[in-house]
Design a protein around this motif. Structure first.
Motif, PDB file in Angstrom:
ATOM      1  N   ALA A 146       0.839  -1.200   0.000  1.00  0.00           N
ATOM      2  CA  ALA A 146       0.000   0.000   0.000  1.00  0.00           C
ATOM      3  C   ALA A 146       0.870   1.243   0.000  1.00  0.00           C
ATOM      4  N   GLU A 147       0.471   2.239  -0.748  1.00  0.00           N
ATOM      5  CA  GLU A 147       1.228   3.478  -0.824  1.00  0.00           C
ATOM      6  C   GLU A 147       0.952   4.345   0.407  1.00  0.00           C
ATOM      7  N   PRO A 148       1.923   5.131   0.807  1.00  0.00           N
ATOM      8  CA  PRO A 148       1.697   6.062   1.905  1.00  0.00           C
ATOM      9  C   PRO A 148       0.628   7.068   1.515  1.00  0.00           C
ATOM     10  N   SER A 149       0.001   7.667   2.512  1.00  0.00           N
ATOM     11  CA  SER A 149      -1.070   8.628   2.236  1.00  0.00           C
ATOM     12  C   SER A 149      -0.539   9.867   1.532  1.00  0.00           C
ATOM     13  N   THR A 150       0.712  10.239   1.797  1.00  0.00           N
ATOM     14  CA  THR A 150       1.310  11.385   1.130  1.00  0.00           C
ATOM     15  C   THR A 150       1.643  11.012  -0.306  1.00  0.00           C
ATOM     16  N   ALA A 151       1.343  11.923  -1.231  1.00  0.00           N
ATOM     17  CA  ALA A 151       1.631  11.648  -2.648  1.00  0.00           C
ATOM     18  C   ALA A 151       3.129  11.425  -2.826  1.00  0.00           C
ATOM     19  N   LEU A 152       3.466  10.388  -3.531  1.00  0.00           N
ATOM     20  CA  LEU A 152       4.869  10.052  -3.746  1.00  0.00           C
ATOM     21  C   LEU A 152       5.565  11.114  -4.589  1.00  0.00           C
ATOM     22  N   GLN A 153       6.796  11.420  -4.229  1.00  0.00           N
ATOM     23  CA  GLN A 153       7.615  12.337  -5.006  1.00  0.00           C
ATOM     24  C   GLN A 153       8.629  11.596  -5.867  1.00  0.00           C
ATOM     25  N   LEU A 154       9.141  10.463  -5.359  1.00  0.00           N
ATOM     26  CA  LEU A 154      10.255   9.795  -6.024  1.00  0.00           C
ATOM     27  C   LEU A 154      10.122   8.279  -5.947  1.00  0.00           C
ATOM     28  N   SER A 155      10.351   7.633  -7.077  1.00  0.00           N
ATOM     29  CA  SER A 155      10.481   6.168  -7.132  1.00  0.00           C
ATOM     30  C   SER A 155      11.936   5.843  -7.445  1.00  0.00           C
ATOM     31  N   VAL A 156      12.566   5.038  -6.601  1.00  0.00           N
ATOM     32  CA  VAL A 156      13.952   4.619  -6.822  1.00  0.00           C
ATOM     33  C   VAL A 156      13.927   3.188  -7.381  1.00  0.00           C
ATOM     34  N   VAL A 157      14.444   3.024  -8.588  1.00  0.00           N
ATOM     35  CA  VAL A 157      14.439   1.722  -9.257  1.00  0.00           C
ATOM     36  C   VAL A 157      15.824   1.096  -9.112  1.00  0.00           C
ATOM     37  N   GLY A 203      12.181  13.172   4.861  1.00  0.00           N
ATOM     38  CA  GLY A 203      11.357  14.315   4.454  1.00  0.00           C
ATOM     39  C   GLY A 203      10.814  14.209   3.048  1.00  0.00           C
ATOM     40  N   VAL A 204      11.200  13.177   2.319  1.00  0.00           N
ATOM     41  CA  VAL A 204      10.734  12.958   0.943  1.00  0.00           C
ATOM     42  C   VAL A 204       9.784  11.752   0.935  1.00  0.00           C
ATOM     43  N   ALA A 205       8.696  11.862   0.185  1.00  0.00           N
ATOM     44  CA  ALA A 205       7.788  10.724   0.015  1.00  0.00           C
ATOM     45  C   ALA A 205       8.334   9.862  -1.126  1.00  0.00           C
ATOM     46  N   ALA A 212       5.634   7.448  -8.748  1.00  0.00           N
ATOM     47  CA  ALA A 212       5.978   8.854  -8.550  1.00  0.00           C
ATOM     48  C   ALA A 212       6.239   9.553  -9.880  1.00  0.00           C
ATOM     49  N   PRO A 213       6.173  10.884  -9.901  1.00  0.00           N
ATOM     50  CA  PRO A 213       6.441  11.623 -11.136  1.00  0.00           C
ATOM     51  C   PRO A 213       7.916  11.659 -11.521  1.00  0.00           C
ATOM     52  N   PHE A 214       8.800  11.300 -10.588  1.00  0.00           N
ATOM     53  CA  PHE A 214      10.236  11.264 -10.863  1.00  0.00           C
ATOM     54  C   PHE A 214      10.772   9.896 -10.482  1.00  0.00           C
ATOM     55  N   ALA A 215      11.698   9.392 -11.299  1.00  0.00           N
ATOM     56  CA  ALA A 215      12.256   8.060 -11.061  1.00  0.00           C
ATOM     57  C   ALA A 215      13.774   8.119 -11.109  1.00  0.00           C
ATOM     58  N   ALA A 216      14.405   7.493 -10.132  1.00  0.00           N
ATOM     59  CA  ALA A 216      15.869   7.383 -10.097  1.00  0.00           C
ATOM     60  C   ALA A 216      16.252   5.945 -10.379  1.00  0.00           C
ATOM     61  N   VAL A 217      17.415   5.766 -11.003  1.00  0.00           N
ATOM     62  CA  VAL A 217      17.980   4.440 -11.229  1.00  0.00           C
ATOM     63  C   VAL A 217      19.324   4.386 -10.526  1.00  0.00           C
ATOM     64  N   GLY A 264      15.555  17.768  -6.224  1.00  0.00           N
ATOM     65  CA  GLY A 264      15.294  19.204  -6.178  1.00  0.00           C
ATOM     66  C   GLY A 264      15.453  19.860  -7.543  1.00  0.00           C
ATOM     67  N   LEU A 265      16.448  19.437  -8.297  1.00  0.00           N
ATOM     68  CA  LEU A 265      16.669  19.999  -9.636  1.00  0.00           C
ATOM     69  C   LEU A 265      15.514  19.657 -10.580  1.00  0.00           C
ATOM     70  N   LEU A 266      14.970  18.455 -10.466  1.00  0.00           N
ATOM     71  CA  LEU A 266      13.841  18.067 -11.311  1.00  0.00           C
ATOM     72  C   LEU A 266      12.558  18.781 -10.877  1.00  0.00           C
ATOM     73  N   GLU A 267      12.322  18.822  -9.580  1.00  0.00           N
ATOM     74  CA  GLU A 267      11.087  19.447  -9.079  1.00  0.00           C
ATOM     75  C   GLU A 267      11.057  20.942  -9.358  1.00  0.00           C
TER      76      GLU A 267
END
Length: 377
Positions: free
Chosen positions: A13-24, A47-49, A101-106, A123-126
């Motif tokens: 289940a996803e946290p209630s806060t909207a996700l900011q970042l998915s790390v793949v 501090g980041v979802a 999330a709207p941003f994804a890291a690899v 921060g640079l992407l957001e």
């Protein structure tokens, strides 16, 4: 028999806060690094979802099971277990497309990438400053001192080739550590190769200069556990990707690798012909037949371990596949000779007729091998 199966995924289940970042995180035999990496991400992304998606290629050491056990305790952890498919690029693509999330890291699971840079990259992407942020070893402040001499040499050569041939302007196109807007990635995804190791190079080359890119320095660390995802075929893999992108994807990476393997078969054929004819003093017909059989066998083995590594045949399927490959190549030889003869009869120069036959043979062998030898089941 190697059976390709659907992706097996476990989603918490996803946290209630909207996700900011998915790390793949693509993994293969990384069970000892999973929990340690999770806790490093936890500290770096306070501090980041965020969520982390481990994409595991059915690791023999049970990495996928360790991830699932962690996911039972940590809702930010997800697991994609891939069965019947291999390849770091394909794993990254599937992971990003499954991201929420709207941003994804690899990043790798081997702890060589610096997770403390993730917040800065996000921060640079957001802020809208970039579409793609690359963790770079080759800009001021970055370092690749942990590379051994051989790997450092290959990295430098590959970077130079990529920048020269594909006009890639970033300093570290071979980096495996980056973050991207997911919507931009999804635009590029249909044109990306699921094979190979250099997903960032593929992304940048496919973007054709339309991705606003910023590089941030980081120091490449030393591996603590597990094994490198690179193997002895990575140079051919890289060359195939460069040629595919140079052709603007008219030629697929798999086709180019198939053709490169075929070119090694020509060398094997002539070496065998010479040995049987000159060393063992056999008649030419027998020597030519031996050369053909040895070359086809060599091509089959290389294709099974490189070109079709994600559909690799194992066990009894290898023998069945080899016999089918002999049959496919035999018909391909007939097609080769037929086309060459037809072109030559039109009073076209001999070498052009021969080239036309060779191209026909390669195309036939590639198409029929995909249908009958390494077909997905």
């Amino acid at each position: 028999m190697n059976q390709a199966s659907p992706v097996v995924a476990e989603t918490r289940a996803e946290p209630s806060t909207a996700l900011q970042l998915s790390v793949v995180v693509p993994t293969f035999n990384e069970r000892d690094n999973v929990e340690l990496l999770f806790h490093k991400l936890e500290a770096a992304l306070a501090g980041v979802a965020w969520e982390v998606i481990f994409v595991d290629d059915n690791s023999p050491d049970g990495t996928w099971n360790v991830v699932r056990e962690l996911a039972l305790r940590e809702p930010r952890v997800r697991c994609i277990r891939r069965i019947g498919r291999r390849g770091l690029s394909g794993a990254c693509i599937e992971g990003i497309l499954a991201a929420s999330a709207p941003f994804a890291a690899v990043m790798d699971a081997d702890l060589q990438h610096d997770e403390t840079q993730l917040a800065k990259m996000l921060g640079l992407l957001e802020s809208g400053s970039a579409d793609l942020v690359v963790g770079s070893r080759y800009v001021a402040g970055g370092s690749a001192d942990s590379f051994d001499r051989q790997r450092a040499g290959f990295s430098a050569l590959a970077t130079a080739v990529a920048r020269k041939v594909l006009k890639v302007e970033i300093a570290d196109p071979m980096s495996g550590f980056f973050m991207i807007r997911r919507d931009r990635f999804e635009e590029l995804a249909p044109r990306l190769s699921t094979q190979g190791f250099k997903i960032l190079l593929d992304v940048v080359a496919t973007g054709q200069g339309n991705l606003r890119t910023i590089e941030v320095p980081y120091s490449f660390g030393s591996r603590l556990h597990g094994e490198s995802k690179l193997d002895s075929m990575v140079a051919l893999d890289f060359l195939g990707l460069v040629l595919a992108k140079y052709s603007n994807d008219i030629l697929s990476l798999r086709f180019i690798l198939f053709a490169l393997v075929g070119s090694t078969g020509v060398v094997v054929h002539f070496l065998t012909l010479y040995l049987v004819l000159m060393v063992f003093d056999q008649p030419f017909a027998e020597a030519q037949a031996a050369g053909a059989v040895v070359a086809m066998t060599s091509n089959f083995i290389l294709n099974n371990f490189l070109t079709y590594r994600d559909q690799r045949l194992k066990g009894f399927a290898i023998l069945r596949g080899l016999l089918l490959f002999y049959l496919v190549c035999g018909v391909g030889l007939i097609a080769n000779v037929g086309v060459a003869f037809a072109v030559y009869n039109e009073h076209i120069t001999w070498w052009l007729a021969g080239a036309a036959g060779a191209v026909m043979g390669v195309v036939w062998n590639y198409a029929m091998s995909g249908l009958f030898v390494w077909r997905k089941r």
